[in-house]
Design an enzyme around this catalytic site. Structure first.
Site, PDB file in Angstrom:
ATOM      1  N   TYR A  34       2.020   7.175 -11.530  1.00 36.92           N
ATOM      2  CA  TYR A  34       0.986   6.314 -10.978  1.00 36.92           C
ATOM      3  C   TYR A  34       0.295   6.975  -9.803  1.00 36.92           C
ATOM      4  O   TYR A  34       0.749   7.995  -9.299  1.00 36.92           O
ATOM      5  CB  TYR A  34       1.565   4.947 -10.578  1.00 36.92           C
ATOM      6  CG  TYR A  34       2.367   4.931  -9.282  1.00 36.92           C
ATOM      7  CD1 TYR A  34       3.626   5.508  -9.204  1.00 36.92           C
ATOM      8  CD2 TYR A  34       1.857   4.327  -8.134  1.00 36.92           C
ATOM      9  CE1 TYR A  34       4.360   5.482  -8.019  1.00 36.92           C
ATOM     10  CE2 TYR A  34       2.583   4.294  -6.942  1.00 36.92           C
ATOM     11  CZ  TYR A  34       3.837   4.875  -6.896  1.00 36.92           C
ATOM     12  OH  TYR A  34       4.550   4.847  -5.725  1.00 36.92           O
ATOM     13  N   ARG A  53      -3.161  15.354  -8.153  1.00 38.31           N
ATOM     14  CA  ARG A  53      -1.720  15.087  -8.154  1.00 38.31           C
ATOM     15  C   ARG A  53      -1.310  14.394  -9.451  1.00 38.31           C
ATOM     16  O   ARG A  53      -0.233  14.648 -10.001  1.00 38.31           O
ATOM     17  CB  ARG A  53      -1.313  14.243  -6.943  1.00 38.31           C
ATOM     18  CG  ARG A  53       0.204  14.050  -6.857  1.00 38.31           C
ATOM     19  CD  ARG A  53       0.642  13.379  -5.576  1.00 38.31           C
ATOM     20  NE  ARG A  53       0.077  12.042  -5.472  1.00 38.31           N
ATOM     21  CZ  ARG A  53       0.116  11.298  -4.359  1.00 38.31           C
ATOM     22  NH1 ARG A  53       0.686  11.777  -3.257  1.00 38.31           N
ATOM     23  NH2 ARG A  53      -0.422  10.100  -4.329  1.00 38.31           N
ATOM     24  N   ARG A 102      12.686   1.442 -29.405  1.00 34.63           N
ATOM     25  CA  ARG A 102      13.293   2.053 -28.228  1.00 34.63           C
ATOM     26  C   ARG A 102      14.089   3.286 -28.663  1.00 34.63           C
ATOM     27  O   ARG A 102      14.868   3.220 -29.605  1.00 34.63           O
ATOM     28  CB  ARG A 102      14.226   1.045 -27.550  1.00 34.63           C
ATOM     29  CG  ARG A 102      14.922   1.592 -26.311  1.00 34.63           C
ATOM     30  CD  ARG A 102      15.725   0.502 -25.603  1.00 34.63           C
ATOM     31  NE  ARG A 102      16.358   1.007 -24.405  1.00 34.63           N
ATOM     32  CZ  ARG A 102      17.601   1.475 -24.342  1.00 34.63           C
ATOM     33  NH1 ARG A 102      18.357   1.510 -25.441  1.00 34.63           N
ATOM     34  NH2 ARG A 102      18.105   1.914 -23.207  1.00 34.63           N
ATOM     35  N   LYS A 152       5.143  11.582  -8.978  1.00 33.56           N
ATOM     36  CA  LYS A 152       4.910  10.186  -8.566  1.00 33.56           C
ATOM     37  C   LYS A 152       5.200   9.246  -9.730  1.00 33.56           C
ATOM     38  O   LYS A 152       4.295   8.737 -10.381  1.00 33.56           O
ATOM     39  CB  LYS A 152       3.469  10.025  -8.046  1.00 33.56           C
ATOM     40  CG  LYS A 152       3.278   8.766  -7.199  1.00 33.56           C
ATOM     41  CD  LYS A 152       2.010   8.854  -6.387  1.00 33.56           C
ATOM     42  CE  LYS A 152       1.650   7.559  -5.687  1.00 33.56           C
ATOM     43  NZ  LYS A 152       2.623   7.097  -4.709  1.00 33.56           N
ATOM     44  N   GLU A 184      11.545  10.843   3.734  1.00 36.46           N
ATOM     45  CA  GLU A 184      10.263  10.148   3.912  1.00 36.46           C
ATOM     46  C   GLU A 184      10.512   8.651   3.974  1.00 36.46           C
ATOM     47  O   GLU A 184      11.650   8.196   3.858  1.00 36.46           O
ATOM     48  CB  GLU A 184       9.307  10.503   2.770  1.00 36.46           C
ATOM     49  CG  GLU A 184       9.857  10.162   1.403  1.00 36.46           C
ATOM     50  CD  GLU A 184       9.023  10.694   0.246  1.00 36.46           C
ATOM     51  OE1 GLU A 184       7.791  10.831   0.395  1.00 36.46           O
ATOM     52  OE2 GLU A 184       9.596  10.939  -0.824  1.00 36.46           O
TER      53      GLU A 184
HETATM   54  N1  PDD Z   1       2.932   5.396  -1.959  1.00 34.48           N
HETATM   55  N2  PDD Z   1       5.934   9.098  -0.181  1.00 34.48           N
HETATM   56  C1  PDD Z   1       6.190   8.145  -1.097  1.00 34.48           C
HETATM   57  C2  PDD Z   1       7.578   7.971  -1.584  1.00 34.48           C
HETATM   58  C3  PDD Z   1       5.133   7.330  -1.569  1.00 34.48           C
HETATM   59  O1  PDD Z   1       5.383   6.388  -2.483  1.00 34.48           O
HETATM   60  C4  PDD Z   1       3.822   7.513  -1.049  1.00 34.48           C
HETATM   61  C5  PDD Z   1       2.652   6.695  -1.528  1.00 34.48           C
HETATM   62  C6  PDD Z   1       3.623   8.521  -0.079  1.00 34.48           C
HETATM   63  C7  PDD Z   1       2.268   8.806   0.514  1.00 34.48           C
HETATM   64  O2  PDD Z   1       1.412   9.420  -0.430  1.00 34.48           O
HETATM   65  P1  PDD Z   1      -0.173   9.234  -0.348  1.00 34.48           P
HETATM   66  O3  PDD Z   1      -0.568   9.664   1.009  1.00 34.48           O
HETATM   67  O4  PDD Z   1      -0.689  10.126  -1.401  1.00 34.48           O
HETATM   68  O5  PDD Z   1      -0.454   7.764  -0.596  1.00 34.48           O
HETATM   69  C8  PDD Z   1       4.697   9.298   0.313  1.00 34.48           C
HETATM   70  C9  PDD Z   1       1.882   4.553  -2.485  1.00 34.48           C
HETATM   71  C10 PDD Z   1       0.830   4.243  -1.485  1.00 34.48           C
HETATM   72  C11 PDD Z   1       2.507   3.323  -3.112  1.00 34.48           C
HETATM   73  O6  PDD Z   1       3.530   3.495  -3.755  1.00 34.48           O
HETATM   74  O7  PDD Z   1       1.971   2.222  -2.992  1.00 34.48           O
END
Ligand code: PDD
Length: 288
Positions: A34, A53, A102, A152, A184
């Site tokens: 996503y 990304r 599945r 992601k 993070e």
């Molecule tokens: N999350 N680290 C994690 C684990 C994240 O899920 C996100 C973003 C970031 C920051 O990435 P970016 O600057 O590209 O948004 C770092 C999004 C916003 C979410 O899951 O809603």
């Protein structure tokens, strides 16, 4: 609540009419990726970074690139227009699609098309957020996610649990710790500032390579601020002058408390405040 128009596999439909198969691998196996792109002044912030990304996430999982990939900017813009979003986000999800049954084995990409879903989230006041004026509180928790956090994926159960642990502790978010070092936040990248140096974890498979992170570090370096990309501990963070997080939905958000310890003066510091201003100004100028 106003019914949104969402995008599902080529169609713009009212959210109540959107349909996804129960066999969708996103639903059954979290086999999907996503992106979240923020919208300011009705325009997309850093769309090119998110698109790049996304392509990388797909390729790391050997997922087929959906046919609509070249049209993603148009689809984002059309959804923003149809839903009248001035400030908010566009959420996009691509899964490996819905095979007939599945099965742990990946479906044949010749016969199973990826599923593509996009929807908007209207958040008036996103840029002028009260939280940014006050700063947020974080707690630390052990990082129990899988090891490929640079992709992601939609496997967000542990981050979601982390958010609930933070809530239960009266905090706003959790910073995850692995082998003694901060990785993070649950949905954001983590930073501290000491003697005017911005410190944030180096890139690797342990963290998501934030699009906001890349932009903020670029703006910081352009403004002659010192940046160190390295690990730091919670103890070091608690002794820092300032702390903050970045993400597409929070931009630059000051952190004023870590595990009950007040950071700096307990209010957003000058560096984080300045970085937020620069980020918002520059991103608005470059929005598409
Ligand atoms: N999350 N680290 C994690 C684990 C994240 O899920 C996100 C973003 C970031 C920051 O990435 P970016 O600057 O590209 O948004 C770092 C999004 C916003 C979410 O899951 O809603």
């Amino acid at each position: 609540m106003i019914m949104r128009t969402v995008y599902v596999n080529g169609d713009y439909v009212p959210e109540n009419d959107a349909k996804i198969s129960v066999f969708d691998r996103g639903f059954l196996m979290a086999d999907g990726v996503y992106e979240v792109t923020s919208v300011l002044d009705g325009k997309l912030i850093d769309f090119a970074g998110h698109a790049k990304r996304l392509e990388r996430s797909l390729s790391e999982l050997n997922m087929q690139q959906p046919a609509c990939l070249p049209d993603l900017l148009d689809i984002h813009r059309e959804l923003v227009r149809l839903n009248g979003v001035e400030e908010g986000m566009v959420y996009l999800q691509i899964t490996r699609g819905a095979p007939d049954d599945r099965d742990f084995v990946f479906p044949d990409p010749e016969t199973t098309e990826p599923t593509v879903v996009l929807f908007t989230q209207n958040k008036p006041g996103l840029a002028d957020s009260p939280a940014a004026k006050k700063g947020i509180k974080v707690i630390s928790i052990e990082d129990q996610r899988w090891a490929r956090r640079d992709i992601k994926t939609v496997q967000l159960l542990f981050p979601s649990m982390g958010k609930m642990m933070a809530k239960a502790a009266g905090a706003d978010d959790a910073w995850m710790v692995e082998d003694g070092a901060v990785t993070e936040g649950t949905s954001n990248n983590a930073y501290i500032i000491k003697n005017n140096t911005i410190i944030t974890r180096h890139l690797g498979s342990e963290i998501l390579h934030g699009i906001t992170r890349a932009a903020v570090l670029r703006f910081a370096r352009e403004a002659q601020m010192k940046v160190e990309e390295r690990s730091f501990t919670i103890a070091e963070a608690q002794e820092a002058d300032e702390a903050f997080i970045t993400s597409a939905s929070t931009f630059v958000m000051p952190v004023v408390e870590i595990d009950g310890a007040t950071i700096g003066a307990g209010a957003p510091g000058p560096v984080a405040t300045r970085l937020r201003e620069i980020y918002l100004d520059e991103s608005r100028k470059a929005a598409v």
